[in-house]
Design a protein around this motif. Structure first.
Motif, PDB file in Angstrom:
ATOM      1  N   LEU A   4       0.842  -1.203   0.000  1.00 24.88           N
ATOM      2  CA  LEU A   4       0.000   0.000   0.000  1.00 24.88           C
ATOM      3  C   LEU A   4       0.875   1.250   0.000  1.00 24.88           C
ATOM      4  O   LEU A   4       0.629   2.203  -0.758  1.00 24.88           O
ATOM      5  CB  LEU A   4      -0.911  -0.028   1.236  1.00 24.88           C
ATOM      6  CG  LEU A   4      -2.050   0.999   1.305  1.00 24.88           C
ATOM      7  CD1 LEU A   4      -3.164   0.489   2.218  1.00 24.88           C
ATOM      8  CD2 LEU A   4      -1.574   2.360   1.815  1.00 24.88           C
ATOM      9  N   LEU A   5       1.917   1.252   0.837  1.00 31.31           N
ATOM     10  CA  LEU A   5       2.816   2.394   0.905  1.00 31.31           C
ATOM     11  C   LEU A   5       3.518   2.631  -0.430  1.00 31.31           C
ATOM     12  O   LEU A   5       3.635   3.769  -0.905  1.00 31.31           O
ATOM     13  CB  LEU A   5       3.837   2.154   2.014  1.00 31.31           C
ATOM     14  CG  LEU A   5       4.929   3.215   2.222  1.00 31.31           C
ATOM     15  CD1 LEU A   5       4.318   4.589   2.463  1.00 31.31           C
ATOM     16  CD2 LEU A   5       5.825   2.810   3.379  1.00 31.31           C
ATOM     17  N   LEU A  55      -4.972  -4.230  -4.115  1.00 27.53           N
ATOM     18  CA  LEU A  55      -4.504  -5.123  -3.056  1.00 27.53           C
ATOM     19  C   LEU A  55      -5.402  -6.344  -2.872  1.00 27.53           C
ATOM     20  O   LEU A  55      -5.066  -7.229  -2.084  1.00 27.53           O
ATOM     21  CB  LEU A  55      -4.417  -4.352  -1.733  1.00 27.53           C
ATOM     22  CG  LEU A  55      -3.449  -3.155  -1.735  1.00 27.53           C
ATOM     23  CD1 LEU A  55      -3.600  -2.351  -0.447  1.00 27.53           C
ATOM     24  CD2 LEU A  55      -2.021  -3.625  -1.906  1.00 27.53           C
ATOM     25  N   GLU A  56      -6.551  -6.351  -3.587  1.00 27.45           N
ATOM     26  CA  GLU A  56      -7.502  -7.461  -3.506  1.00 27.45           C
ATOM     27  C   GLU A  56      -8.006  -7.684  -2.085  1.00 27.45           C
ATOM     28  O   GLU A  56      -8.025  -8.809  -1.559  1.00 27.45           O
ATOM     29  CB  GLU A  56      -6.879  -8.744  -4.072  1.00 27.45           C
ATOM     30  CG  GLU A  56      -6.497  -8.628  -5.539  1.00 27.45           C
ATOM     31  CD  GLU A  56      -5.908  -9.910  -6.102  1.00 27.45           C
ATOM     32  OE1 GLU A  56      -5.843 -10.009  -7.334  1.00 27.45           O
ATOM     33  OE2 GLU A  56      -5.530 -10.796  -5.315  1.00 27.45           O
ATOM     34  N   VAL A  57      -8.365  -6.580  -1.428  1.00 27.69           N
ATOM     35  CA  VAL A  57      -8.958  -6.624  -0.092  1.00 27.69           C
ATOM     36  C   VAL A  57     -10.182  -5.721  -0.099  1.00 27.69           C
ATOM     37  O   VAL A  57     -10.458  -5.012  -1.074  1.00 27.69           O
ATOM     38  CB  VAL A  57      -7.957  -6.157   0.992  1.00 27.69           C
ATOM     39  CG1 VAL A  57      -6.761  -7.106   1.069  1.00 27.69           C
ATOM     40  CG2 VAL A  57      -7.478  -4.728   0.725  1.00 27.69           C
ATOM     41  N   SER A  58     -10.910  -5.702   1.005  1.00 32.66           N
ATOM     42  CA  SER A  58     -12.098  -4.858   1.093  1.00 32.66           C
ATOM     43  C   SER A  58     -11.698  -3.409   1.365  1.00 32.66           C
ATOM     44  O   SER A  58     -10.585  -3.122   1.821  1.00 32.66           O
ATOM     45  CB  SER A  58     -13.009  -5.361   2.216  1.00 32.66           C
ATOM     46  OG  SER A  58     -12.375  -5.180   3.477  1.00 32.66           O
ATOM     47  N   VAL A  59     -12.631  -2.493   1.083  1.00 35.62           N
ATOM     48  CA  VAL A  59     -12.395  -1.070   1.363  1.00 35.62           C
ATOM     49  C   VAL A  59     -12.199  -0.862   2.862  1.00 35.62           C
ATOM     50  O   VAL A  59     -11.352  -0.054   3.291  1.00 35.62           O
ATOM     51  CB  VAL A  59     -13.558  -0.215   0.826  1.00 35.62           C
ATOM     52  CG1 VAL A  59     -13.416   1.240   1.279  1.00 35.62           C
ATOM     53  CG2 VAL A  59     -13.615  -0.285  -0.695  1.00 35.62           C
ATOM     54  N   ARG A  60     -12.947  -1.620   3.669  1.00 38.88           N
ATOM     55  CA  ARG A  60     -12.801  -1.491   5.122  1.00 38.88           C
ATOM     56  C   ARG A  60     -11.389  -1.867   5.560  1.00 38.88           C
ATOM     57  O   ARG A  60     -10.805  -1.233   6.437  1.00 38.88           O
ATOM     58  CB  ARG A  60     -13.839  -2.386   5.822  1.00 38.88           C
ATOM     59  CG  ARG A  60     -13.849  -2.243   7.345  1.00 38.88           C
ATOM     60  CD  ARG A  60     -14.927  -3.118   7.947  1.00 38.88           C
ATOM     61  NE  ARG A  60     -16.241  -2.684   7.514  1.00 38.88           N
ATOM     62  CZ  ARG A  60     -16.934  -1.735   8.109  1.00 38.88           C
ATOM     63  NH1 ARG A  60     -16.430  -1.104   9.161  1.00 38.88           N
ATOM     64  NH2 ARG A  60     -18.134  -1.407   7.687  1.00 38.88           N
ATOM     65  N   THR A  61     -10.804  -2.890   4.908  1.00 38.45           N
ATOM     66  CA  THR A  61      -9.427  -3.279   5.239  1.00 38.45           C
ATOM     67  C   THR A  61      -8.447  -2.177   4.866  1.00 38.45           C
ATOM     68  O   THR A  61      -7.478  -1.910   5.582  1.00 38.45           O
ATOM     69  CB  THR A  61      -9.056  -4.583   4.506  1.00 38.45           C
ATOM     70  OG1 THR A  61      -9.928  -5.628   4.931  1.00 38.45           O
ATOM     71  CG2 THR A  61      -7.621  -4.994   4.794  1.00 38.45           C
ATOM     72  N   VAL A  62      -8.699  -1.495   3.740  1.00 44.74           N
ATOM     73  CA  VAL A  62      -7.848  -0.369   3.351  1.00 44.74           C
ATOM     74  C   VAL A  62      -7.890   0.721   4.413  1.00 44.74           C
ATOM     75  O   VAL A  62      -6.853   1.293   4.785  1.00 44.74           O
ATOM     76  CB  VAL A  62      -8.276   0.183   1.980  1.00 44.74           C
ATOM     77  CG1 VAL A  62      -7.544   1.493   1.676  1.00 44.74           C
ATOM     78  CG2 VAL A  62      -8.003  -0.833   0.884  1.00 44.74           C
ATOM     79  N   TYR A  63      -9.086   1.038   4.938  1.00 45.53           N
ATOM     80  CA  TYR A  63      -9.213   2.053   5.997  1.00 45.53           C
ATOM     81  C   TYR A  63      -8.346   1.679   7.191  1.00 45.53           C
ATOM     82  O   TYR A  63      -7.609   2.518   7.734  1.00 45.53           O
ATOM     83  CB  TYR A  63     -10.666   2.190   6.432  1.00 45.53           C
ATOM     84  CG  TYR A  63     -11.598   2.763   5.395  1.00 45.53           C
ATOM     85  CD1 TYR A  63     -12.961   2.458   5.405  1.00 45.53           C
ATOM     86  CD2 TYR A  63     -11.138   3.626   4.409  1.00 45.53           C
ATOM     87  CE1 TYR A  63     -13.827   2.984   4.454  1.00 45.53           C
ATOM     88  CE2 TYR A  63     -11.990   4.156   3.461  1.00 45.53           C
ATOM     89  CZ  TYR A  63     -13.324   3.835   3.476  1.00 45.53           C
ATOM     90  OH  TYR A  63     -14.179   4.351   2.545  1.00 45.53           O
TER      91      TYR A  63
END
Length: 323
Positions: free
Chosen positions: A9-10, A28-36
């Protein structure tokens, strides 16, 4: 896994600038909540990442901030040699490794070289297999490549020409990708190197222990010598032909550019109608008949007599067929 995702992500923010949570989640193939949650974790760790609200908003790093966590691992550095070959990299099981290496490499570059690298990736593509054929099916390429890399003996069953199946124990020295086809260069214990077509490997497993590569063995030099010897073995005779003017490219497409270029450089008489007499190497009489029939009336075979007879018989048969 989360530490690797945080680093990715960085690096994405450093490489691409402002990105929305939705864009980051897709990359990243994850949920938006995981990104938060990941962005909060980076902020807590002291990384100056901030969010702009609104339709044009997104996350970005404070201007001038650059991470130093972009060193390449040994696997990622090796995969750089395949950075322009996403298909072969995937076949070798290095697709994810190559993608991570490319991301780290872009992040490490200053803005101008990074922009140039991005343009190169957008504008150039290497498609290895030739026209009218697909790449070989190579289900055991990963096992073979691991044996090559780790210098492990490989026990395999192999389908030879003529459909004969044999068992072999070999020391794999290297892999070569030629025209969309993978070849393994390997030797039986104590024997000399030879080539195996990887698509003909039916089963493969590594054997105990490790082998030592022959001192001074160079894969590129071996392959170059093998290719030259293969061409010498392949061409067992010669044919003399008359070639219609302006059909050199078609003959090169039919018989191979290298063969026709050599024949043209060797010279040959040109008659009053512009037809040129050439001597070309052939694999066999019947193979030459099959090739030269593709040229239609733009080629006349002058010799050897057996080939001229076969050409005449084929033309007579076609005449009867089409009336």
């Amino acid at each position: 896994m989360r530490a690797s995702r945080l680093l990715s992500l960085l690096l994405l923010l450093q490489t691409r600038g402002r990105m929305t949570a939705t864009e980051l989640s897709a990359e990243l193939e994850v949920s938006v909540r995981t990104v938060y949650r990941d962005v909060e974790a980076l902020s807590a760790a002291g990384v100056p990442v901030y969010a702009d609200r609104g339709p044009a908003g997104g996350y970005q790093l404070l201007d001038g901030y650059r991470t130093r966590l972009n060193g390449l691992t040994a696997e990622e550095a090796s995969s750089l040699f395949l950075a322009g070959l996403p298909g072969p990299a995937a076949e070798l099981g290095l697709a994810e490794v190559a993608a991570n290496a490319e991301l780290k490499l872009l992040a490490a570059l200053p803005p101008e070289p990074r922009s140039h690298a991005s343009r190169m990736r957008e504008r150039f593509l290497l498609d290895v297999p030739g026209w009218y054929r697909g790449a070989d099916d190579v289900p055991h390429l990963t096992e073979v490549s691991e044996a090559v890399w780790d210098q492990r003996p490989l026990r395999m069953t192999y389908r030879r020409w003529g459909q004969q199946v044999v068992e072999r124990l070999v020391h794999p020295y290297g892999l070569v990708l030629k025209g969309g086809t993978w070849y393994m260069v390997a030797a039986p214990p104590g024997g000399s190197p030879r080539t195996y077509r990887v698509s003909r490997v039916l089963t493969a497993e590594t054997a105990p222990g490790r082998f030592e590569r022959p001192e001074g063995f160079d894969l590129a030099e071996f392959w170059q010598a093998y290719a030259a010897e293969f061409r010498q073995r392949m061409y067992t005779a010669e044919a003399v032909i008359r070639l219609a003017p302006g059909t050199e490219d078609m003959l090169a497409y039919t018989m191979g550019a290298e063969v026709v270029t050599a024949a043209l450089e060797a010279g040959g008489e040109t008659d009053a109608e512009g037809w040129r007499t050439l001597t070309v190497p052939i694999e066999s009489i019947r193979h030459a008949r099959w090739l030269l029939l593709r040229m239609g009336a733009d080629v006349e075979v002058l010799g050897p007599p057996e080939l001229r007879v076969l050409m005449a018989e084929a033309v007579t048969a076609l005449g009867k067929m089409y009336g």
